[in-house]
Design a protein around this motif. Sequence first.
Motif, PDB file in Angstrom:
ATOM      1  N   PHE A  28       0.820  -1.211   0.000  1.00 18.07           N
ATOM      2  CA  PHE A  28       0.000   0.000   0.000  1.00 18.07           C
ATOM      3  C   PHE A  28       0.855   1.264   0.000  1.00 18.07           C
ATOM      4  CE2 PHE A  28      -2.698  -3.228   2.075  1.00 18.07           C
ATOM      5  CZ  PHE A  28      -3.695  -3.254   1.131  1.00 18.07           C
ATOM      6  N   ALA A  29       2.038   1.175  -0.601  1.00 22.69           N
ATOM      7  CA  ALA A  29       2.974   2.302  -0.557  1.00 22.69           C
ATOM      8  C   ALA A  29       2.352   3.588  -1.097  1.00 22.69           C
ATOM      9  CB  ALA A  29       4.234   1.968  -1.333  1.00 22.69           C
ATOM     10  N   SER A  30       1.580   3.467  -2.170  1.00 26.33           N
ATOM     11  CA  SER A  30       1.025   4.698  -2.752  1.00 26.33           C
ATOM     12  C   SER A  30      -0.013   5.318  -1.830  1.00 26.33           C
ATOM     13  CB  SER A  30       0.434   4.412  -4.119  1.00 26.33           C
ATOM     14  OG  SER A  30      -0.426   3.319  -4.043  1.00 26.33           O
ATOM     15  N   PHE A  31      -0.543   4.528  -0.914  1.00 29.92           N
ATOM     16  CA  PHE A  31      -1.507   5.042   0.051  1.00 29.92           C
ATOM     17  C   PHE A  31      -0.798   5.531   1.328  1.00 29.92           C
ATOM     18  CE2 PHE A  31      -4.188   3.668   3.746  1.00 29.92           C
ATOM     19  CZ  PHE A  31      -5.100   4.701   3.673  1.00 29.92           C
ATOM     20  N   PHE A  32       0.171   4.764   1.786  1.00 26.94           N
ATOM     21  CA  PHE A  32       0.905   5.123   3.014  1.00 26.94           C
ATOM     22  C   PHE A  32       1.832   6.322   2.794  1.00 26.94           C
ATOM     23  CE2 PHE A  32       1.017   0.844   5.500  1.00 26.94           C
ATOM     24  CZ  PHE A  32      -0.354   0.828   5.488  1.00 26.94           C
ATOM     25  N   PHE A  33       2.464   6.354   1.624  1.00 25.41           N
ATOM     26  CA  PHE A  33       3.494   7.369   1.408  1.00 25.41           C
ATOM     27  C   PHE A  33       3.088   8.363   0.330  1.00 25.41           C
ATOM     28  CE2 PHE A  33       5.605   3.525   2.932  1.00 25.41           C
ATOM     29  CZ  PHE A  33       6.192   4.021   4.070  1.00 25.41           C
ATOM     30  N   SER A  34       1.787   8.627   0.208  1.00 27.43           N
ATOM     31  CA  SER A  34       1.364   9.616  -0.788  1.00 27.43           C
ATOM     32  C   SER A  34       1.823  10.985  -0.304  1.00 27.43           C
ATOM     33  CB  SER A  34      -0.153   9.579  -0.953  1.00 27.43           C
ATOM     34  OG  SER A  34      -0.774  10.137   0.165  1.00 27.43           O
ATOM     35  N   TYR A  35       2.431  11.741  -1.207  1.00 30.16           N
ATOM     36  CA  TYR A  35       3.051  13.004  -0.830  1.00 30.16           C
ATOM     37  C   TYR A  35       2.040  13.964  -0.268  1.00 30.16           C
ATOM     38  CZ  TYR A  35       6.338  10.796  -3.908  1.00 30.16           C
ATOM     39  OH  TYR A  35       7.166   9.879  -4.474  1.00 30.16           O
ATOM     40  N   PRO A  36       2.361  14.701   0.774  1.00 29.28           N
ATOM     41  CA  PRO A  36       3.621  14.688   1.521  1.00 29.28           C
ATOM     42  C   PRO A  36       3.572  13.779   2.752  1.00 29.28           C
ATOM     43  CG  PRO A  36       2.306  16.543   2.196  1.00 29.28           C
ATOM     44  CD  PRO A  36       1.459  15.748   1.230  1.00 29.28           C
ATOM     45  N   TYR A  37       2.546  12.949   2.853  1.00 27.57           N
ATOM     46  CA  TYR A  37       2.385  12.165   4.077  1.00 27.57           C
ATOM     47  C   TYR A  37       3.281  10.943   4.113  1.00 27.57           C
ATOM     48  CZ  TYR A  37      -1.671  15.111   4.397  1.00 27.57           C
ATOM     49  OH  TYR A  37      -2.479  16.190   4.445  1.00 27.57           O
ATOM     50  N   ALA A  38       3.621  10.514   5.313  1.00 26.93           N
ATOM     51  CA  ALA A  38       4.340   9.269   5.498  1.00 26.93           C
ATOM     52  C   ALA A  38       3.720   8.555   6.691  1.00 26.93           C
ATOM     53  CB  ALA A  38       5.826   9.525   5.737  1.00 26.93           C
ATOM     54  N   THR A  39       3.092   7.432   6.406  1.00 29.72           N
ATOM     55  CA  THR A  39       2.389   6.704   7.450  1.00 29.72           C
ATOM     56  C   THR A  39       3.212   5.488   7.842  1.00 29.72           C
ATOM     57  OG1 THR A  39       0.439   7.324   6.215  1.00 29.72           O
ATOM     58  CG2 THR A  39       0.131   5.820   8.041  1.00 29.72           C
ATOM     59  N   VAL A  40       3.322   5.245   9.131  1.00 32.44           N
ATOM     60  CA  VAL A  40       4.099   4.109   9.605  1.00 32.44           C
ATOM     61  C   VAL A  40       3.150   3.056  10.158  1.00 32.44           C
ATOM     62  CG1 VAL A  40       6.000   3.381  11.048  1.00 32.44           C
ATOM     63  CG2 VAL A  40       5.889   5.730  10.265  1.00 32.44           C
ATOM     64  N   SER A  41       3.271   1.858   9.617  1.00 36.21           N
ATOM     65  CA  SER A  41       2.453   0.751  10.095  1.00 36.21           C
ATOM     66  C   SER A  41       3.073   0.196  11.377  1.00 36.21           C
ATOM     67  CB  SER A  41       2.404  -0.313   8.995  1.00 36.21           C
ATOM     68  OG  SER A  41       1.771  -1.461   9.450  1.00 36.21           O
ATOM     69  N   GLN A  42       2.278   0.078  12.435  1.00 33.38           N
ATOM     70  CA  GLN A  42       2.830  -0.352  13.730  1.00 33.38           C
ATOM     71  C   GLN A  42       2.120  -1.577  14.266  1.00 33.38           C
ATOM     72  OE1 GLN A  42       5.423   0.653  14.875  1.00 33.38           O
ATOM     73  NE2 GLN A  42       5.753   2.847  14.765  1.00 33.38           N
ATOM     74  N   LEU A  43       1.967  -2.595  13.415  1.00 34.99           N
ATOM     75  CA  LEU A  43       1.276  -3.801  13.875  1.00 34.99           C
ATOM     76  C   LEU A  43       2.050  -4.502  14.993  1.00 34.99           C
ATOM     77  CD1 LEU A  43      -0.004  -5.316  10.536  1.00 34.99           C
ATOM     78  CD2 LEU A  43      -1.378  -4.568  12.440  1.00 34.99           C
ATOM     79  N   THR A  44       3.383  -4.424  14.937  1.00 33.38           N
ATOM     80  CA  THR A  44       4.202  -5.058  15.967  1.00 33.38           C
ATOM     81  C   THR A  44       3.892  -4.455  17.332  1.00 33.38           C
ATOM     82  OG1 THR A  44       5.892  -5.059  14.261  1.00 33.38           O
ATOM     83  CG2 THR A  44       6.552  -5.793  16.429  1.00 33.38           C
ATOM     84  N   LEU A  45       3.831  -3.131  17.346  1.00 32.73           N
ATOM     85  CA  LEU A  45       3.523  -2.429  18.591  1.00 32.73           C
ATOM     86  C   LEU A  45       2.132  -2.813  19.075  1.00 32.73           C
ATOM     87  CD1 LEU A  45       5.322  -0.415  20.003  1.00 32.73           C
ATOM     88  CD2 LEU A  45       3.984   1.408  19.013  1.00 32.73           C
ATOM     89  N   LEU A  46       1.196  -2.887  18.120  1.00 28.48           N
ATOM     90  CA  LEU A  46      -0.182  -3.261  18.440  1.00 28.48           C
ATOM     91  C   LEU A  46      -0.220  -4.629  19.109  1.00 28.48           C
ATOM     92  CD1 LEU A  46      -3.224  -2.391  17.769  1.00 28.48           C
ATOM     93  CD2 LEU A  46      -3.070  -4.119  16.009  1.00 28.48           C
ATOM     94  N   TRP A  47       0.545  -5.561  18.559  1.00 29.14           N
ATOM     95  CA  TRP A  47       0.583  -6.919  19.103  1.00 29.14           C
ATOM     96  C   TRP A  47       1.105  -6.918  20.537  1.00 29.14           C
ATOM     97  CZ3 TRP A  47      -1.737 -11.201  17.933  1.00 29.14           C
ATOM     98  CH2 TRP A  47      -1.267 -12.422  18.407  1.00 29.14           C
TER      99      TRP A  47
END
Lengths: 283, 177
Positions: free
Chosen positions: B29-48
């Motif tokens: 989902f790179a085009s969704f997570f990193f659509s300019y200028p945003y940068a979203t970090v997936s934190q499923l590990t932290l969630l777990w």
Amino acid sequence: MRKFFSNRRLVMIVVALVVAFGLMGGSVTLRNNRLTPPLIQQFGNDIIGFGNDIIASPANAVQNVFTNYSDLLNTYHENKELKQQVAEVAQTKVRDQVLAKENKQLKAELNMKNSMTDYELITAAVITRSPSAWQQQLVVNKGQSSGIRKNMPVMSAGSLIGRVEEVNKTNSKIELLSDTSEAANRFAIEIDGKNGKTVNGVITGYQSETNELVMGQVTTKASISKGTKVYTNGMGGITPKGLYVGKVSRVGKDDYGLAQKVYIKPSADFNNLNVVSIAKTDN
Amino acid sequence: MYRLSRLRYLFPIGLFIMFFLDGSLSKIFASFFFSYPYATVSQLTLLWFVMAYFFEGDIQIPLTFFAVIAGVVADVYYSGILGLFIFLYPLIVWLTRVLAHSFNPSFLTSILIFFIDVAAFEFLNYLAYNIVGVTTMSIVDFVVDVLTPTLALNLVYFVVLYWPISAIFKWATKGEN
């Protein structure tokens, strides 16, 4: 509060901070100065890479199914447009072959060895991407054993997307041009200006708001027109000459009004990368 | 007892899947997570980790130990810069513990604690990278372009995965009582 800052805990926090920043600073320096990471780190990376395949392969397979489906929807329209270009491409290709052959003969005549325009491409599949806001990094499934070395330029869909940042035995990390760190996108490039003048320079930054690469400190008087193609100029010895970077989108002045600043629209989409090719110079 | 429960297998397997899903989702989902200028970090590990703390019940999972392991792997594999996540993951586990002591456990307090965890994680990550020189982003850009979308995405993860993960842990801890 006094309990929290008891002596033992305070000492532990300080030690942890020192170790953390020591390690970070150390590994950043190592990464900048050495061609490969320490052997133990390479080994760890290789092991984790194998583990990652268990999750990444099914995930990528699912992605491929969806990509294929959406590709299929666009096919008719695309086909129409591409047909027009095919004839043109065939002609260019033939001409390219003839020129390459002639070039080879002339080089042999001059007893010249391989020059910076000779390179081969190593194809690699993207396994995963760092879940990080600042490090725009990909992990690909080829490493030292396939002849990949640090700092080699990486291409996708015919244009430059980044450079090899770290090589392990069986996988390597690629830093995209869109990375915000200082050294991510310093490629030496060249633009053909008007009336036959060539403008040489270095990519000095990336603007995420507009998705543009910036070539700063351009002091030549040569005027550059919008839409001119930009390619690497082979200086520095690792990047071959003639890798396509993008097109000039606008030309402006720098903050002090002294030098020109050229904005380049990269032609690759940094967010849709499944297969990349790494350019390896022959000499 | 952790050693005797089903969690002994379930927790590490879940951690393994969540950890690599973070990377795979970032790629797919790179085009969704990193659509300019945003940068979203997936934190499923932290969630777990946070969910494991909420749902472990009487079984004490050695969370700090696993957090260090996950941190080392994240440092080596995802970032290549050692020494950040190895401390950050255990720190967040500790933070969750401290915060959870001062609230009654419920869905709302859980999501609040997770919110604080993610914000703290991203902020410390930003601070460290800024000091080391990996990024030169200004704090305003960080809050607008990174923190906001990251919190949004991870809260969506939380809401979507709360009940499924809760059910899994219920099943895994059932054999105990």
